[in-house]
Design an enzyme around this catalytic site. Structure first.
Site, mmCIF file in Angstrom:
data_model
loop_
_atom_site.group_PDB
_atom_site.id
_atom_site.type_symbol
_atom_site.label_atom_id
_atom_site.label_comp_id
_atom_site.label_asym_id
_atom_site.label_seq_id
_atom_site.Cartn_x
_atom_site.Cartn_y
_atom_site.Cartn_z
ATOM 1 N N HIS A 40 16.000 -2.204 -25.793
ATOM 2 C CA HIS A 40 16.998 -2.830 -26.664
ATOM 3 C C HIS A 40 16.511 -4.224 -27.045
ATOM 4 C CE1 HIS A 40 20.688 -5.502 -26.854
ATOM 5 N NE2 HIS A 40 20.906 -4.658 -27.846
ATOM 6 N N HIS A 119 17.235 -12.407 -32.818
ATOM 7 C CA HIS A 119 18.387 -12.183 -31.929
ATOM 8 C C HIS A 119 18.847 -13.567 -31.500
ATOM 9 C CE1 HIS A 119 20.373 -10.697 -28.008
ATOM 10 N NE2 HIS A 119 21.133 -10.316 -29.033
#
Length: 325
Positions: A40, A119
Site C-alpha cells: 500500500h 502521499h
C-alpha cells in the site's frame, strides 16, 4: 495404508523468486484466485523532505494553512504519518511484493512533464525512474509477475495521461499483459508477460494493455479489531469477480494523531501487526464467497506479512492421498 504426501511450506520459498518456485499444481490457477502480497502506498520511502516541497492539495485545508505558516512544527508530523513503506521498490520486490499501489501526481507550478508519487507530500524520484527500476528487476526475475495499480491521479491533464501511458508501454514493452479473461502463471510465462497494469482512468478503455481499476477494499479504521470486523462484514457479501485488494493498512485520523503526539504511522502499524497477521493466517484464496486475493499492507518488509500471505496458497493445493493395500 493411507499416507499424506508432505508439503514444503510456501512461506519458506525464496521470496525474490517465489512465483517461479510454486508447485506446478498452481501454475493453472487464475491469479485472481491466488493470495498475492501487496504494498500500500508503495513509493513513500522517498518523500521530499525539502520544506520547499508543497503538501499535496488533497490534504485538509487546515493542514495546508498550518503547513504554510507553521512549517517547522507541522512538517515533522506530516512525514511521520505519510511514510507507509521504508524499503525501496527493489527491496520490496526482493521481499516478495507482487502488487504495488502507485499514486501519481504532477507537481503544481512544475513546467516539466515529470510525474511523481505522493502521499501527504511528493516524492523525490519520478514515476519513470521507478518503472525503469521495476523493468530492470523483472529482467533478472523472468518468471515473476507484478501487478501495478496506477490511481489517485493528481493534477494530470489528458496530455499527461497520454504521456504516462506511452512511458508505461515504452518501459515494459512486450512484458505487458493485455486484458484477458483468465490469467495464469503458465499462460503468462508462455507469452513472456510479467506486468499487469491497472489504470484508474477512462483512458484504459482505449488501450488493451491497460486493465480497468482493481477494486481496493479500504476499511478506513485506526484499530486492527475494527478493520477486521469491517472485512468480515464485506466477505459475507462475496468477493468481486476478478482481481481485488484487501488493504489491511490502518488509517489514522486527526483525533488519533493528536492523542498520540509522539507516535508515527509505523508505530501504529507495527503494534497492530500481530493481530492483523493472526487474522490473515485464517484467510483463504479462491473463488468462493469470503475468499481473498491480493492483500496489501504498510511496512510490508518489516514483519512476516509477505510469507504469511504467500503461504495461504497452500489452501489451493489438493493433498495427494496414496492408498496402499
Amino acid at each position: 495404508m493411507t499416507s499424506e504426501v508432505s508439503q514444503v511450506s510456501l512461506s519458506e520459498l525464496p521470496m525474490d523468486n517465489w512465483m517461479a518456485h510454486l508447485p506446478s499444481a498452481l501454475w493453472e490457477t487464475p491469479l485472481c484466485y491466488m493470495a498475492i502480497p501487496g504494498s500500500h502506498n508503495a513509493i513513500t520511502y522517498c518523500l521530499d523532505r525539502n520544506d520547499r516541497s508543497p503538501v499535496d492539495p488533497t490534504q485538509p485545508d487546515m493542514l495546508q494553512k498550518l503547513d504554510k505558516y507553521m512549517k517547522p512544527i507541522i512538517r515533522p508530523f506530516v512525514y511521520k504519518w505519510a511514510i507507509a513503506q521504508e524499503s525501496s521498490i527493489r527491496e520490496q520486490l526482493d521481499s516478495g511484493v507482487r502488487y504495488c499501489d502507485l499514486r501519481i501526481a504532477h507537481r503544481p507550478n512544475d513546467s516539466s512533464n515529470d510525474l511523481y508519487f505522493y502521499h501527504g507530500v511528493y516524492t523525490t524520484i519520478t514515476v519513470e525512474m521507478v518503472l525503469k527500476e521495476i523493468r530492470e528487476w523483472l529482467d533478472v526475475h523472468p518468471k515473476e509477475v507484478v501487478i501495478l495499480s496506477f490511481s489517485h491521479f493528481l493534477g494530470l491533464s489528458q496530455e499527461l495521461h497520454t504521456l504516462l501511458v506511452s512511458s508505461i508501454k515504452n518501459v515494459f514493452d512486450s512484458k505487458l499483459c493485455p486484458k484477458m479473461e483468465c490469467v495464469t502463471l503458465r499462460n503468462l510465462w508462455s507469452q513472456g508477460h510479467q506486468v499487469i497494469v491497472s489504470y484508474e482512468h477512462n483512458i484504459a478503455n482505449y488501450h488493451r494493455e491497460l486493465w480497468f481499476h482493481i477494486p481496493y477494499w479500504w476499511a478506513n479504521k485506526c484499530k486492527a479489531e475494527a478493520l477486521i470486523e469491517e472485512f468480515e462484514r464485506r466477505k459475507q457479501n462475496g468477493r468481486p469477480g476478478g482481481f481485488f485488494v484487501t488493504g489491511i493498512n490502518l488509517t489514522e485520523d486527526l483525533k488519533y494523531i493528536c492523542s498520540h503526539p509522539t507516535e508515527s504511522l509505523k508505530d501504529m502499524v507495527m503494534s497492530a501487526y500481530p493481530i492483523l497477521l493472526s487474522w490473515v493466517k485464517q484467510q483463504k484464496p479462491g473463488s468462493n464467497t469470503g475468499s481473498l486475493n491480493i492483500i496489501a499492507g504498510d511496512f510490508v518488509t518489516e514483519s512476516r506479512f509477505i510469507p504469511t500471505v504467500i503461504a495461504l496458497n497452500e489452501n489451493l493445493l489438493k493433498r495427494t492421498i496414496i492408498t496402499e493395500p
